[in-house]
Scaffold this motif. Structure first.
Motif, PDB file in Angstrom:
ATOM      1  N   ARG A  25       0.823  -1.213   0.000  1.00 41.87           N
ATOM      2  CA  ARG A  25       0.000   0.000   0.000  1.00 41.87           C
ATOM      3  C   ARG A  25       0.854   1.260   0.000  1.00 41.87           C
ATOM      4  NH1 ARG A  25      -3.126  -3.107   3.610  1.00 41.87           N
ATOM      5  NH2 ARG A  25      -2.148  -2.123   5.384  1.00 41.87           N
ATOM      6  N   LYS A  26       2.064   1.180   0.471  1.00 42.42           N
ATOM      7  CA  LYS A  26       2.951   2.345   0.532  1.00 42.42           C
ATOM      8  C   LYS A  26       3.751   2.434  -0.763  1.00 42.42           C
ATOM      9  CE  LYS A  26       3.047   3.196   5.269  1.00 42.42           C
ATOM     10  NZ  LYS A  26       2.870   4.530   5.715  1.00 42.42           N
ATOM     11  N   ARG A  27       3.076   2.854  -1.797  1.00 39.54           N
ATOM     12  CA  ARG A  27       3.703   2.937  -3.107  1.00 39.54           C
ATOM     13  C   ARG A  27       4.755   4.042  -3.146  1.00 39.54           C
ATOM     14  NH1 ARG A  27      -1.844   3.012  -5.145  1.00 39.54           N
ATOM     15  NH2 ARG A  27      -1.354   5.131  -5.679  1.00 39.54           N
ATOM     16  N   GLU A  28       5.632   3.928  -4.127  1.00 42.17           N
ATOM     17  CA  GLU A  28       6.715   4.895  -4.275  1.00 42.17           C
ATOM     18  C   GLU A  28       6.197   6.259  -4.724  1.00 42.17           C
ATOM     19  OE1 GLU A  28      10.994   5.352  -6.556  1.00 42.17           O
ATOM     20  OE2 GLU A  28       9.867   3.497  -6.754  1.00 42.17           O
ATOM     21  N   TYR A  29       5.193   6.284  -5.603  1.00 40.43           N
ATOM     22  CA  TYR A  29       4.619   7.538  -6.094  1.00 40.43           C
ATOM     23  C   TYR A  29       3.198   7.686  -5.586  1.00 40.43           C
ATOM     24  CZ  TYR A  29       8.573   8.208  -9.168  1.00 40.43           C
ATOM     25  OH  TYR A  29       9.833   8.410  -9.657  1.00 40.43           O
ATOM     26  N   LEU A  30       2.841   8.912  -5.211  1.00 35.85           N
ATOM     27  CA  LEU A  30       1.527   9.198  -4.658  1.00 35.85           C
ATOM     28  C   LEU A  30       0.798  10.195  -5.539  1.00 35.85           C
ATOM     29  CD1 LEU A  30       2.714   9.863  -0.994  1.00 35.85           C
ATOM     30  CD2 LEU A  30       1.682   7.758  -1.840  1.00 35.85           C
ATOM     31  N   THR A  31      -0.503  10.054  -5.643  1.00 40.52           N
ATOM     32  CA  THR A  31      -1.326  11.074  -6.274  1.00 40.52           C
ATOM     33  C   THR A  31      -1.542  12.186  -5.249  1.00 40.52           C
ATOM     34  OG1 THR A  31      -3.379  10.072  -5.519  1.00 40.52           O
ATOM     35  CG2 THR A  31      -2.523   9.333  -7.670  1.00 40.52           C
ATOM     36  N   VAL A  32      -2.061  13.323  -5.708  1.00 45.52           N
ATOM     37  CA  VAL A  32      -2.308  14.421  -4.768  1.00 45.52           C
ATOM     38  C   VAL A  32      -3.308  14.003  -3.680  1.00 45.52           C
ATOM     39  CG1 VAL A  32      -3.181  16.783  -4.519  1.00 45.52           C
ATOM     40  CG2 VAL A  32      -1.611  16.218  -6.387  1.00 45.52           C
TER      41      VAL A  32
END
Length: 97
Positions: A25-32
């Motif tokens: 769930r803790k992805r490298e890239y996040l959306t706003v």
């Protein structure tokens, strides 16, 4: 026997599965919206940080994403400096790189 070996193995397997799910769930890239959730703040606050304070972003097909590592580096730089002018200048330099 002090414990049930099968039950012990099941507990370990469940713990590993839960840990792996958390990592996934803790992805490298996040959306706003994910940044908002991560920092527990509003979309307008994040938009302001992007516009005025150099929150580092990447645009992909017009969609803004934020690398988790860069988000926390940016936050750390803002917290570590007690001199507001130095903080702003550091953020401006980082944003132009």
């Amino acid at each position: 026997m002090l414990f049930d070996e099968k039950e012990f193995k099941r507990i370990i397997a469940d713990g590993i599965a839960e840990s792996l799910a958390t990592i996934a769930r803790k992805r490298e890239y996040l959306t706003v919206p994910e940044v908002c959730e991560e920092l527990r703040c509003s979309r307008s606050m994040i938009d302001k940080q992007i516009r005025e304070n150099g929150l580092p972003i990447t645009r992909v097909d017009g969609k803004i994403i934020v690398r988790r590592e860069h988000l926390y580096e940016w936050l750390d730089k803002r917290v570590e400096s007690n001199n507001w002018d130095q903080t702003i200048e550091g953020v401006r330099q980082h944003a132009t790189l």
